[in-house]
Design a protein around this motif. Structure first.
Motif, mmCIF file in Angstrom:
data_model
loop_
_atom_site.group_PDB
_atom_site.id
_atom_site.type_symbol
_atom_site.label_atom_id
_atom_site.label_comp_id
_atom_site.label_asym_id
_atom_site.label_seq_id
_atom_site.Cartn_x
_atom_site.Cartn_y
_atom_site.Cartn_z
ATOM 1 N N TYR A 64 0.809 -1.217 0.000
ATOM 2 C CA TYR A 64 0.000 0.000 0.000
ATOM 3 C C TYR A 64 0.844 1.269 0.000
ATOM 4 C CZ TYR A 64 -3.675 3.260 1.605
ATOM 5 O OH TYR A 64 -4.552 4.294 1.734
ATOM 6 N N ALA A 65 2.031 1.192 0.600
ATOM 7 C CA ALA A 65 2.880 2.382 0.705
ATOM 8 C C ALA A 65 3.186 2.947 -0.682
ATOM 9 C CB ALA A 65 4.182 2.035 1.423
ATOM 10 N N LEU A 114 -0.792 4.732 11.014
ATOM 11 C CA LEU A 114 -0.049 4.175 9.884
ATOM 12 C C LEU A 114 -0.625 4.658 8.552
ATOM 13 C CD1 LEU A 114 0.568 0.472 10.991
ATOM 14 C CD2 LEU A 114 2.310 2.249 10.653
ATOM 15 N N THR A 115 -1.947 4.619 8.420
ATOM 16 C CA THR A 115 -2.537 5.048 7.157
ATOM 17 C C THR A 115 -2.360 6.545 6.932
ATOM 18 O OG1 THR A 115 -4.702 5.188 8.254
ATOM 19 C CG2 THR A 115 -4.228 3.178 7.041
ATOM 20 N N ALA A 116 -2.387 7.328 8.020
ATOM 21 C CA ALA A 116 -2.146 8.768 7.869
ATOM 22 C C ALA A 116 -0.734 9.020 7.347
ATOM 23 C CB ALA A 116 -2.346 9.474 9.207
ATOM 24 N N LEU A 117 0.237 8.262 7.858
ATOM 25 C CA LEU A 117 1.617 8.397 7.379
ATOM 26 C C LEU A 117 1.718 8.006 5.910
ATOM 27 C CD1 LEU A 117 4.684 8.783 7.762
ATOM 28 C CD2 LEU A 117 4.779 6.409 8.559
ATOM 29 N N LEU A 118 1.116 6.873 5.546
ATOM 30 C CA LEU A 118 1.194 6.404 4.163
ATOM 31 C C LEU A 118 0.516 7.385 3.212
ATOM 32 C CD1 LEU A 118 0.389 2.628 4.769
ATOM 33 C CD2 LEU A 118 2.622 3.628 4.274
ATOM 34 N N ASP A 119 -0.654 7.887 3.601
ATOM 35 C CA ASP A 119 -1.353 8.855 2.741
ATOM 36 C C ASP A 119 -0.537 10.132 2.568
ATOM 37 O OD1 ASP A 119 -3.410 7.040 2.608
ATOM 38 O OD2 ASP A 119 -4.716 8.088 4.016
ATOM 39 N N GLY A 120 0.057 10.612 3.664
ATOM 40 C CA GLY A 120 0.865 11.824 3.579
ATOM 41 C C GLY A 120 2.096 11.646 2.711
ATOM 42 N N ASP A 131 -15.613 5.093 2.508
ATOM 43 C CA ASP A 131 -15.807 3.662 2.730
ATOM 44 C C ASP A 131 -14.505 2.891 2.527
ATOM 45 O OD1 ASP A 131 -18.436 4.108 3.303
ATOM 46 O OD2 ASP A 131 -19.209 3.385 1.380
ATOM 47 N N LEU A 132 -13.737 3.268 1.492
ATOM 48 C CA LEU A 132 -12.445 2.617 1.270
ATOM 49 C C LEU A 132 -11.520 2.855 2.452
ATOM 50 C CD1 LEU A 132 -10.355 1.164 -0.513
ATOM 51 C CD2 LEU A 132 -9.768 3.396 -1.480
ATOM 52 N N ASP A 133 -11.483 4.086 2.930
ATOM 53 C CA ASP A 133 -10.616 4.424 4.053
ATOM 54 C C ASP A 133 -11.005 3.630 5.302
ATOM 55 O OD1 ASP A 133 -8.544 6.340 5.167
ATOM 56 O OD2 ASP A 133 -10.222 6.822 6.475
ATOM 57 N N ARG A 134 -12.288 3.533 5.567
ATOM 58 C CA ARG A 134 -12.751 2.804 6.743
ATOM 59 C C ARG A 134 -12.398 1.325 6.656
ATOM 60 N NH1 ARG A 134 -18.856 5.384 7.214
ATOM 61 N NH2 ARG A 134 -18.300 7.254 8.431
ATOM 62 N N GLU A 135 -12.618 0.725 5.483
ATOM 63 C CA GLU A 135 -12.352 -0.707 5.361
ATOM 64 C C GLU A 135 -10.861 -1.003 5.438
ATOM 65 O OE1 GLU A 135 -13.758 -4.619 2.846
ATOM 66 O OE2 GLU A 135 -14.737 -2.683 2.531
ATOM 67 N N TRP A 136 -10.048 -0.145 4.828
ATOM 68 C CA TRP A 136 -8.601 -0.318 4.918
ATOM 69 C C TRP A 136 -8.143 -0.272 6.371
ATOM 70 C CZ3 TRP A 136 -4.047 -1.722 3.108
ATOM 71 C CH2 TRP A 136 -2.899 -1.153 3.653
ATOM 72 N N LYS A 137 -8.565 0.737 7.113
ATOM 73 C CA LYS A 137 -8.181 0.870 8.516
ATOM 74 C C LYS A 137 -8.673 -0.315 9.343
ATOM 75 C CE LYS A 137 -7.768 5.920 8.996
ATOM 76 N NZ LYS A 137 -7.823 6.294 7.588
ATOM 77 N N ALA A 138 -9.923 -0.733 9.113
ATOM 78 C CA ALA A 138 -10.482 -1.856 9.867
ATOM 79 C C ALA A 138 -9.721 -3.141 9.592
ATOM 80 C CB ALA A 138 -11.962 -2.032 9.511
ATOM 81 N N GLU A 179 12.084 3.746 4.615
ATOM 82 C CA GLU A 179 12.692 3.674 5.946
ATOM 83 C C GLU A 179 11.717 4.189 7.000
ATOM 84 O OE1 GLU A 179 16.313 5.839 6.026
ATOM 85 O OE2 GLU A 179 17.330 4.548 4.565
ATOM 86 N N TRP A 180 11.088 5.313 6.719
ATOM 87 C CA TRP A 180 10.148 5.904 7.678
ATOM 88 C C TRP A 180 8.952 4.981 7.928
ATOM 89 C CZ3 TRP A 180 10.083 11.447 5.191
ATOM 90 C CH2 TRP A 180 11.291 12.100 5.540
ATOM 91 N N VAL A 181 8.461 4.350 6.852
ATOM 92 C CA VAL A 181 7.330 3.433 7.004
ATOM 93 C C VAL A 181 7.723 2.246 7.874
ATOM 94 C CG1 VAL A 181 5.813 1.825 5.776
ATOM 95 C CG2 VAL A 181 6.215 4.111 4.844
ATOM 96 N N ASP A 182 8.894 1.651 7.606
ATOM 97 C CA ASP A 182 9.346 0.509 8.402
ATOM 98 C C ASP A 182 9.582 0.907 9.857
ATOM 99 O OD1 ASP A 182 9.218 -1.178 6.248
ATOM 100 O OD2 ASP A 182 11.363 -1.219 5.858
ATOM 101 N N GLU A 183 10.179 2.071 10.054
ATOM 102 C CA GLU A 183 10.437 2.531 11.420
ATOM 103 C C GLU A 183 9.128 2.756 12.177
ATOM 104 O OE1 GLU A 183 12.773 6.003 10.837
ATOM 105 O OE2 GLU A 183 14.616 4.890 10.352
#
Length: 206
Positions: free
Chosen positions: A94-95, A159-165, A125-132, A184-188
């Motif tokens: 997803y990243a 996590l999703t806020a970081l990936l979206d940003g 709806d996509l955002d909610r299902e991804w987070k869930a 690196e930031w995502v893994d950290e």
């Protein structure tokens, strides 16, 4: 050469795929019914017969794209392996540094959703299902004592806020951050949220 006659479902699928491609190429505001029709060599009237308005076509195109993304997410999270491996695979895919191809489309969708209620519903709806889905696999990992996480729902949101940003930075502002640094930031962030050393994520992929 005569065109093959398609069923209603097949025709809608063809139109939605073309609409997604045209939105990615032109943007939501600029894309026209005529662009989708021209891409397939059909009439504007045929597109309007199936979707009535551009707004309905755009909302259906995003719903179609969302369904594809969610199906891919479910496959990744449904693998018969540890929760950590499933979670890492999903986040890596997803990243914006991974294999998910639709970031330009979704950034367009977020912007247009501010003015289009139907599109806002699709993206929400996509955002909610991804987070869930992410929260669920984190909870499974906690239950299996693979890692620690006191609040899987909050972790999924962060996590999703970081990936979206990061997606906005990499897609809209080329050169603002390198793909390697973003990964690196995502893994950290993932390791920190799960109470693990970053090396554990690498080990989980083997």
């Amino acid at each position: 050469m005569a065109r093959v006659r398609l069923s209603v479902a097949e025709r809608r699928e063809e139109l939605l795929r073309a609409a997604v491609e045209q939105i990615e190429a032109r943007g939501v505001s600029a894309v026209r019914i005529a662009d989708v029709a021209s891409a397939l060599g059909v009439s504007n009237a045929l597109v309007l017969y199936h979707f009535a308005t551009k707004e309905k076509l755009v909302a259906a195109a995003f719903a179609h794209a969302a369904a594809g993304d969610l199906a891919r997410l479910r496959r990744l999270l449904g693998r018969r392996t540890t929760a950590l491996r499933r979670l890492r695979a999903a986040v890596r895919w997803y990243a914006p540094t991974g294999q998910a191809k639709g970031w330009r489309l979704w950034i367009e969708g977020w912007a247009a959703a501010l003015r289009e209620p139907a599109l806002q519903e699709v993206t929400r709806d996509l955002d909610r299902e991804w987070k869930a889905s992410i929260a669920e696999v984190i909870a499974q990992g906690v239950a299996a004592e693979e890692f620690r996480c006191p609040d899987p729902t909050a972790t999924a949101l962060r996590l999703t806020a970081l990936l979206d940003g990061l997606a906005v930075q990499l897609t809209s502002y080329r050169g603002a951050v390198s793909r390697a640094r973003a990964q690196e930031w995502v893994d950290e962030a993932l390791a920190r949220e799960l109470g693990l050393e970053r090396e554990a994520l690498t080990a989980s992929a083997r």
